[in-house]
Design an enzyme around this catalytic site. Sequence first.
Site, mmCIF file in Angstrom:
data_model
loop_
_atom_site.group_PDB
_atom_site.id
_atom_site.type_symbol
_atom_site.label_atom_id
_atom_site.label_comp_id
_atom_site.label_asym_id
_atom_site.label_seq_id
_atom_site.Cartn_x
_atom_site.Cartn_y
_atom_site.Cartn_z
ATOM 1 C CB SER A 1 51.814 -10.864 26.921
ATOM 2 O OG SER A 1 53.213 -10.868 26.885
ATOM 3 C CE LYS B 1 50.696 -6.721 30.542
ATOM 4 N NZ LYS B 1 50.946 -7.440 29.270
ATOM 5 C CB SER C 1 54.185 -9.425 29.860
ATOM 6 O OG SER C 1 53.159 -8.956 29.007
#
Lengths: 508, 503, 99
Positions: A181, A82, A157
């Site tokens: 997330s 990420k 996210s």
Amino acid sequence: MTHELSPLHRQSLRQLRGALDAKQVSAVELAEYFLERAGTNAELNAFLHIDRDLTMAQARTADTQIAAGNITALTGIPIAHKDIFVTRHWRTTAGSKMLKNYISPFDATVVEKFKMAGMVCLGKLNCDEFAMGSSNENSAFGAVKNPWDKSRIPGGSSGGSAAAIAAGLSPAATGTDTGGSLRQPAAMCGITAIKPTYGTVSRYGMVAFASSLDQGGPMAKSAEDCALLLDGMIGFDAKDSTSVVTDEKYRTPISAALLAVFASASPTGASVDKPLSGIRVGVPREFFGEGLSSEVAQAVAAALAEFEKLGAIRVEISLPRTSLAIPAYYVIAPAEASSNLSRFDGVRYGHRATQYKDLADMIAKSRAEGFGAEVKRRILVGAYVLSHGYYDAYYLQAQKVRRLISQDFQEAFKHCDLIMGPVAPTTAWKFGEKSNDPVAMYLEDIYTLGVSLAGLPGMSVPCGFGQNGLPIGLQIIGNYFGEAGMLAAAHRYQLATDWHSRTPEAFK
Amino acid sequence: MTAPRAGGFNGAPAGWEVVIGLETHTQLSTASKIFSGSPTGFGAAPNTQANVVDLALPGTLPVLNRGAVEKAIMFGLAVGGTVAPYSVFARKNYFYPDLPKGYQISQFELPVVVGGKVPIVLDGVEKTVQLTRAHLEEDAGKSLHEGLETSGVSGIDLNRAGTPLLEIVTEPDMRSAAEAVAYAKALHSLVTWLGICDGNMQEGSFRCDANVSVRPKGQQEYGTRCEIKNVNSFRFLERAIEYEIRRQIELIEDGGRVVQETRLYDADRDETRSMRSKEDAMDYRYFPDPDLLPLVISEAEIEAVRAAMPELPQAMRSRFSEKVGLSDYDAELLTLTRATARYFEDTVDAGANPKLAANWINGDIASRLNEQNISIEQLGLKAAELAFVVQQVELQKISNAGAKKLIDATCSGAIAAVGRVEVISPAVFMTAIDSLGLAQISDASAIESIVEEVLTANPKSVEEFKSGKEKAFQSLVGQVMKASRGKANPAQVNEILKKKLSS
Amino acid sequence: MSLISDDIHRLAKLARIDITPAETVRTLTELNNIFSMVETLQAVDTAGLEPLCHPIATIHEMQLRLRPDEVTETEHREANMANAPQQENGLFLVPKVLE
Ligand SMILES: [Mg+2]
Ligand SMILES: [Zn+2]
């Protein structure tokens, strides 16, 4: 099942390990295979930065290690990070225009740990700007598309990570979870993810959103894969003052326990057909109230029934302050974020405006231009709840409510070993559907926020599909340091079901 | 605003009372920074001592330095304050280009040291200044405005960012600029004595901010205060406060009102002026730093610091006068700095008579340091060497004059330690005493024979002495000393001469 | 409680974010919506409760770990300043700082 015949992108990490060890495939070939898939599926917008040369250099190193027999369980297996984890060489943007061209001079501890374990980095994955969002629409570089329906959000996210796993662009990914997330995009994309106990995975090198909540974790196709990845990810880090010292009393050695689960055919004392017998699963009534869609309710109910079939005992519990988690979180997280994001001032790195009157104007314009709407909104909310005269009523009160929420979980764990319920009230929604109403978007996090505030481990496990063929996630919540038990239960469930191995048609 | 009238006065004029509190930022002399492993040295090339944590690069986190905590504990013990068993680091949020994170990690509601006092003496009168608190925090970097090729810009150097500071805050206990300076000096000598701060005011290691207000005599509530910043010497501190007192009184007398603000002292113009950049009421949005847990200090840790703490000057003074038998005056002089005190103790430990050692250090050595403008550590005479010299004087092996010559020779390097030994050995000294001809003759029979020779050779002087001329005695002493080439022990010469003349 | 547009300006100034009049209007509505949701916190009785400093403090006391006072860093100025928008002679450049 016919694992041997499935393509590389549908194989488990254990299968890939076997293939690498048997020299059926090399690390270089694996890396090429996945980079190729990432390239052909670029329209998903899952990756923000790929650098073939960097990846291949790591793959060649891994092949050398494999040839020398110098391997870990993860050597040669590709992973993508990420874009919240800083990386040397690959850009780190945190999904923000603010850091558009930023290259970190150091690797995050998590990135370094996986590199040391011989994993091959495929690149950086898209996410909501500074990890703020539940739909990935807050990325400055465009939203990620859900592989199950490209007109829909992948969740957020860690949306890029979830989509990359679901579409088979990478066998493993890292994500971060501040209020859900990791779990919510995993649920939306039909993959497995675990947010471990706060403090077990180092935050050093994670671009900070809300320091007391942020926690990294793995995302993959199954609980077993997540276990292997988590084993490589956890560990005390002297560079992170909130990193938990592995204390005899509280630390179940996650890795040892996990590996034992997978090594043995069934847990000690449990029968083959009832491997989870004796395990008490708490079902909080507050997770099944108003707002929960019926398709999610049904899928979760079916999953709970499956756990009972495996021997688990269902216990009705209450988490009375579930709804308070939303306001508490939306005070604490913005407060910490407003302060954490003050370093982005255009002085030492990051976006600097080209037109300005003076120093103050340079900073204010750089921040106005560099940050997106949701980030600015949260910074302003955070500045407000910390400001003179409001601190006690908002921030301090929220931190006290946080303790109450935490205590509720401890009370619940007196009656059960695991807590289960939905991850999100609905399946993935269409792009733009909730973008104009921030509060409506915030309410979507109702089932994940409490776990984050309490710092408990929580995971998302695929447990069915809705009417639109969109995946649904089951949330499993454990007590502090209870990761091994959670993963073991999820693994037993995945041995008995195949929701986790379903693949979107276009990515088979 | 009316300019203050020319020709100042010391302290407040009749009818007014001055109220002063000081906030002092002392840089703690640790090797590494408070939250990172960067070095803290002064004067390095810009940004060479700022690592990723100090620069607040994304993803970095703070880890607290034990050395800074120990120094704060030591300060708390030295001033008799409470070392908090539980204190909390908070973020003070504000934007400034030399503040990399956009917040300063400091302590707010729960500081590491609470209370304490610092005794001061002003014009022979003793007074105690109460401390409110002392808290740990990080220093900011520096903005530089000169020497840049690009125009209209400032340069940011973050070498200083993250240097540990102990901010020491007093109660509004001081009533004149002179008192404020006496406190600042007492605090300065305490922190340097403890070795927790190098005290270098030019380099910014010890910086005072003064909160000044005035009120009509007898009024209970405090007047509105102004905070004066940027004072880097005791002299400027005094002048800045005096200027500010005059400014405030004249402002009020002229019908004006003091506005609470931060003012900068400008030494060139000898005035304070408003800092417009800090004008808007600051809202620092303090909150506990979620990257750091509460600082818990155990009783055992406090005791460990106490055990390692140097004896405080007051305690040392009374020990010197009571146990060692020095005069109060000598004890006072010897404890002006810890280096001097240590030198004295080392000299005594090496075998010197304490009173003689004190005389030498406060006399001959002190004037040498003064003349050369050096510190005792820079003097080329080690304590053990002074001890040897003092012993030789006491044993009457050399005279005071001889001792001075021996010290001259040691300091100038004419006598040096042999081989790898650091301290000049007695053997080397003895050789030097010989070769420089400094040995004193204290052998009574040797002196007697010289005296007899002199008496025989000077019958006239003997006659004169016997007829009552005292002066003749001095002349004979001179002759004996001359005959011994200055080496005869003068006391013995006197004694033997008297005996011979009266027989 | 309801915010007014002056509050938005004050917050934007505190947070050093330039804000346009149109943004002010929109932000005012959004923040008021958020704060009406957050308002429910006020009704919770939290008397005698300590705020939670670290989640694990729920189950056992947490305290700060300290690092030995040692220099562990070597100089990496060039790498550390590689992302600087403007620099000269090892200094980060900014528009003139007025004091
Ligand atoms: Mg202050
Ligand atoms: Zn300060």
